[in-house]
Design a protein around this motif. Sequence first.
Motif, short mmCIF file in Angstrom:
data_model
loop_
_atom_site.label_atom_id
_atom_site.label_comp_id
_atom_site.label_asym_id
_atom_site.label_seq_id
_atom_site.Cartn_x
_atom_site.Cartn_y
_atom_site.Cartn_z
N VAL A 151 -1.99 3.58 -8.49
CA VAL A 151 -2.98 2.95 -7.63
C VAL A 151 -2.51 3.07 -6.18
CG1 VAL A 151 -3.74 1.35 -9.42
CG2 VAL A 151 -1.89 0.68 -7.88
N ASP A 152 -3.44 2.93 -5.26
CA ASP A 152 -3.10 3.03 -3.84
C ASP A 152 -2.70 1.69 -3.25
OD1 ASP A 152 -3.63 5.77 -3.73
OD2 ASP A 152 -5.76 5.44 -3.35
N THR A 153 -3.20 0.59 -3.87
CA THR A 153 -2.97 -0.74 -3.32
C THR A 153 -2.69 -1.72 -4.46
OG1 THR A 153 -4.55 -0.27 -1.54
CG2 THR A 153 -3.94 -2.57 -1.86
N ALA A 154 -1.80 -2.68 -4.21
CA ALA A 154 -1.52 -3.74 -5.18
C ALA A 154 -1.29 -5.04 -4.42
CB ALA A 154 -0.30 -3.39 -6.03
N TRP A 155 -1.59 -6.14 -5.06
CA TRP A 155 -1.50 -7.44 -4.39
C TRP A 155 -1.00 -8.51 -5.35
CZ3 TRP A 155 -5.82 -4.53 -5.30
CH2 TRP A 155 -6.66 -4.96 -6.32
N ALA A 156 -0.56 -9.63 -4.77
CA ALA A 156 -0.06 -10.75 -5.56
C ALA A 156 -1.19 -11.34 -6.41
CB ALA A 156 0.50 -11.83 -4.64
N PRO A 157 -0.90 -11.74 -7.65
CA PRO A 157 0.40 -11.77 -8.32
C PRO A 157 0.57 -10.63 -9.33
CG PRO A 157 -1.08 -13.25 -9.45
CD PRO A 157 -1.90 -12.55 -8.39
N GLN A 158 0.15 -9.43 -8.97
CA GLN A 158 0.23 -8.31 -9.90
C GLN A 158 1.69 -7.92 -10.18
OE1 GLN A 158 -2.36 -5.50 -7.72
NE2 GLN A 158 -3.62 -5.40 -9.56
N ARG A 181 0.84 -1.20 0.00
CA ARG A 181 0.00 0.00 0.00
C ARG A 181 0.87 1.25 0.00
NH1 ARG A 181 -2.20 -3.77 3.42
NH2 ARG A 181 -4.40 -4.31 3.06
N VAL A 182 0.38 2.29 -0.66
CA VAL A 182 1.04 3.59 -0.63
C VAL A 182 1.06 4.10 0.81
CG1 VAL A 182 0.89 6.00 -1.37
CG2 VAL A 182 0.45 4.16 -3.01
N GLY A 183 2.22 4.63 1.22
CA GLY A 183 2.38 5.13 2.58
C GLY A 183 2.93 4.11 3.55
N GLU A 184 3.11 2.87 3.10
CA GLU A 184 3.59 1.81 3.96
C GLU A 184 5.11 1.87 4.11
OE1 GLU A 184 2.50 -2.88 4.58
OE2 GLU A 184 2.50 -2.08 2.55
N ALA A 185 5.60 1.66 5.33
CA ALA A 185 7.04 1.61 5.58
C ALA A 185 7.57 0.27 5.11
CB ALA A 185 7.32 1.80 7.07
N VAL A 186 8.66 0.32 4.33
CA VAL A 186 9.23 -0.91 3.78
C VAL A 186 10.73 -0.97 4.05
CG1 VAL A 186 7.50 -1.20 1.97
CG2 VAL A 186 9.55 0.19 1.52
N ARG A 240 7.43 3.14 -6.39
CA ARG A 240 8.23 4.35 -6.22
C ARG A 240 8.37 4.61 -4.73
NH1 ARG A 240 5.08 8.25 -7.72
NH2 ARG A 240 3.31 7.05 -8.55
N LEU A 241 9.61 4.82 -4.27
CA LEU A 241 9.87 5.03 -2.85
C LEU A 241 10.15 6.49 -2.56
CD1 LEU A 241 12.11 1.93 -1.98
CD2 LEU A 241 9.61 2.12 -2.02
N LYS A 242 9.89 6.88 -1.33
CA LYS A 242 10.05 8.27 -0.92
C LYS A 242 11.51 8.69 -0.91
CE LYS A 242 8.88 11.43 2.89
NZ LYS A 242 8.22 11.53 4.22
N ASP A 243 12.40 7.76 -0.54
CA ASP A 243 13.83 8.08 -0.41
C ASP A 243 14.62 7.52 -1.58
OD1 ASP A 243 13.70 9.22 2.40
OD2 ASP A 243 12.87 7.22 2.73
N ASP A 244 15.73 8.15 -1.86
CA ASP A 244 16.63 7.69 -2.92
C ASP A 244 17.52 6.58 -2.35
OD1 ASP A 244 18.12 7.37 -5.15
OD2 ASP A 244 19.12 9.31 -5.09
N VAL A 245 17.06 5.35 -2.49
CA VAL A 245 17.74 4.19 -1.91
C VAL A 245 18.44 3.41 -3.01
CG1 VAL A 245 17.45 2.09 -0.54
CG2 VAL A 245 15.97 4.06 -0.11
N ILE A 284 6.67 3.64 0.75
CA ILE A 284 6.13 3.57 -0.62
C ILE A 284 5.43 4.88 -0.94
CG2 ILE A 284 4.52 2.39 -2.17
CD1 ILE A 284 4.93 -0.15 -0.57
N GLU A 285 5.96 5.59 -1.92
CA GLU A 285 5.40 6.87 -2.32
C GLU A 285 4.35 6.71 -3.42
OE1 GLU A 285 7.39 11.17 -2.78
OE2 GLU A 285 8.01 9.75 -4.35
N GLY A 286 4.52 5.70 -4.26
CA GLY A 286 3.56 5.49 -5.32
C GLY A 286 3.66 4.07 -5.88
N ILE A 287 2.55 3.60 -6.44
CA ILE A 287 2.49 2.29 -7.10
C ILE A 287 1.90 2.49 -8.48
CG2 ILE A 287 1.62 -0.08 -7.00
CD1 ILE A 287 1.31 0.24 -3.99
N ASP A 288 2.62 2.08 -9.50
CA ASP A 288 2.14 2.19 -10.88
C ASP A 288 1.80 0.81 -11.40
OD1 ASP A 288 2.66 4.92 -10.80
OD2 ASP A 288 4.73 4.64 -11.48
#
Length: 426
Positions: free
Chosen positions: A279-286, A253-258, A291-296, A269-273
Amino acid sequence: MDVPALLRFATAGSVDDGKSTLVGRLLHDSKSVLADQLEAVEAASARRGQDTPDLALLTDGLRAEREQGITIDVAYRYFATARRRFILADTPGHVQYTRNMVTGASTADLAVVLVDARNGVIEQTRRHAAVAALLRVPHVVLAVNKMDLVGYQETVFAKIAEEFTAYASELGILDVTAIPISALAGDNVVEPSAHMTWYGGPTVLEHLETVPVTDESSAARARFPVQYVIRPQTAAHPDYRGYAGQITSGVLRVGEAVTVLPSGRTSTIEGIDALGESVDTAWAPQSVTLRLKDDVDISRGDLIAPTALAPTTTRDVAATVCHVADRPLTVGQRVLLKHTTRTVKAIVKEIPSRLTLDDLSQHPAPGQLVANDIGRVLVRTAEPLALDAYADSRRTGSFLLIDPADGTTLTAGMAGDAFTEHEWSL
């Protein structure tokens, strides 16, 4: 209109138990065979001097299979009824092709194990039951075939069913459904048998249509192996950085700490395309791009997981394996270990035991595993891996050992304990 649920199932059994005939009968009697396919089978059967169509030819597609009358490779077939969609894998019966069963059953929700009513439970039957248990196949059907050749006797069926169920229970297989059938005559495959009025259970197709199917991947802990890093660096997307792959289990989910593994770096998680849309949510097996908030620093082979449910990393992998290569696996051998999208160098440190199928005992310190052996191994990797126990996740708890010289797959591995009830110790 609801789409019927999908059931993946595999057939297994010893040589000439009638696996391909059962699959052919299932396809034929459920009206899942095209007219031109049936005509081709009838013509091929006539050329072989047979009066009736050999339904096994619907699945035995290789020339060598047709000529020898055996199954060599895994044959996949797709069909559907009004109640459910199916993907079936017809796997070989010869002992030298047991490794093919591992392929066919690795993603199966159900395994159909055939037994010749004249022969009962034999070593290959036990081998296939052990593989089904090892791969954590949730449901097993014991199809006692060729009942027409034993006079449709209830006592013959009952004895075989009792022996197999007891053995399966030792392996930790809890859901076993025994069905007496004649694949050649069609008894209890799609239609109930008029010759076995003493049997009041479902036909094979009825059971396949009604057995519960749960999507374990969506309920499990979220895991996202990174397959590709997307950085267009175009005028339209100068700063875009996305991590593409398939969600193997769980929900993100967007906003979730990973947490990114094996580095242990954290972000949000800043965004899911997905399919070109955010989208705000994605699940298996999609298949999605995160996109993450920090440059990791993230690359292919890294695993992204919710911080609260992240797996621990390790370089010491204890696992149960099925050896699939013709060349043996030996202690001290250098290999590559492929886990999801990550491949690392490794060495086989120990082979503590090999499974004896007759009584499920351990043969200690065999020194090597040869083709079709099931055993325990301890592997040391050059880099940390984020493995789950296979009991928790069939996707992120499995791996392959590969020959670094030529890329040959050597061994299929399942991290952690082998069977739910009959566990081995290192």
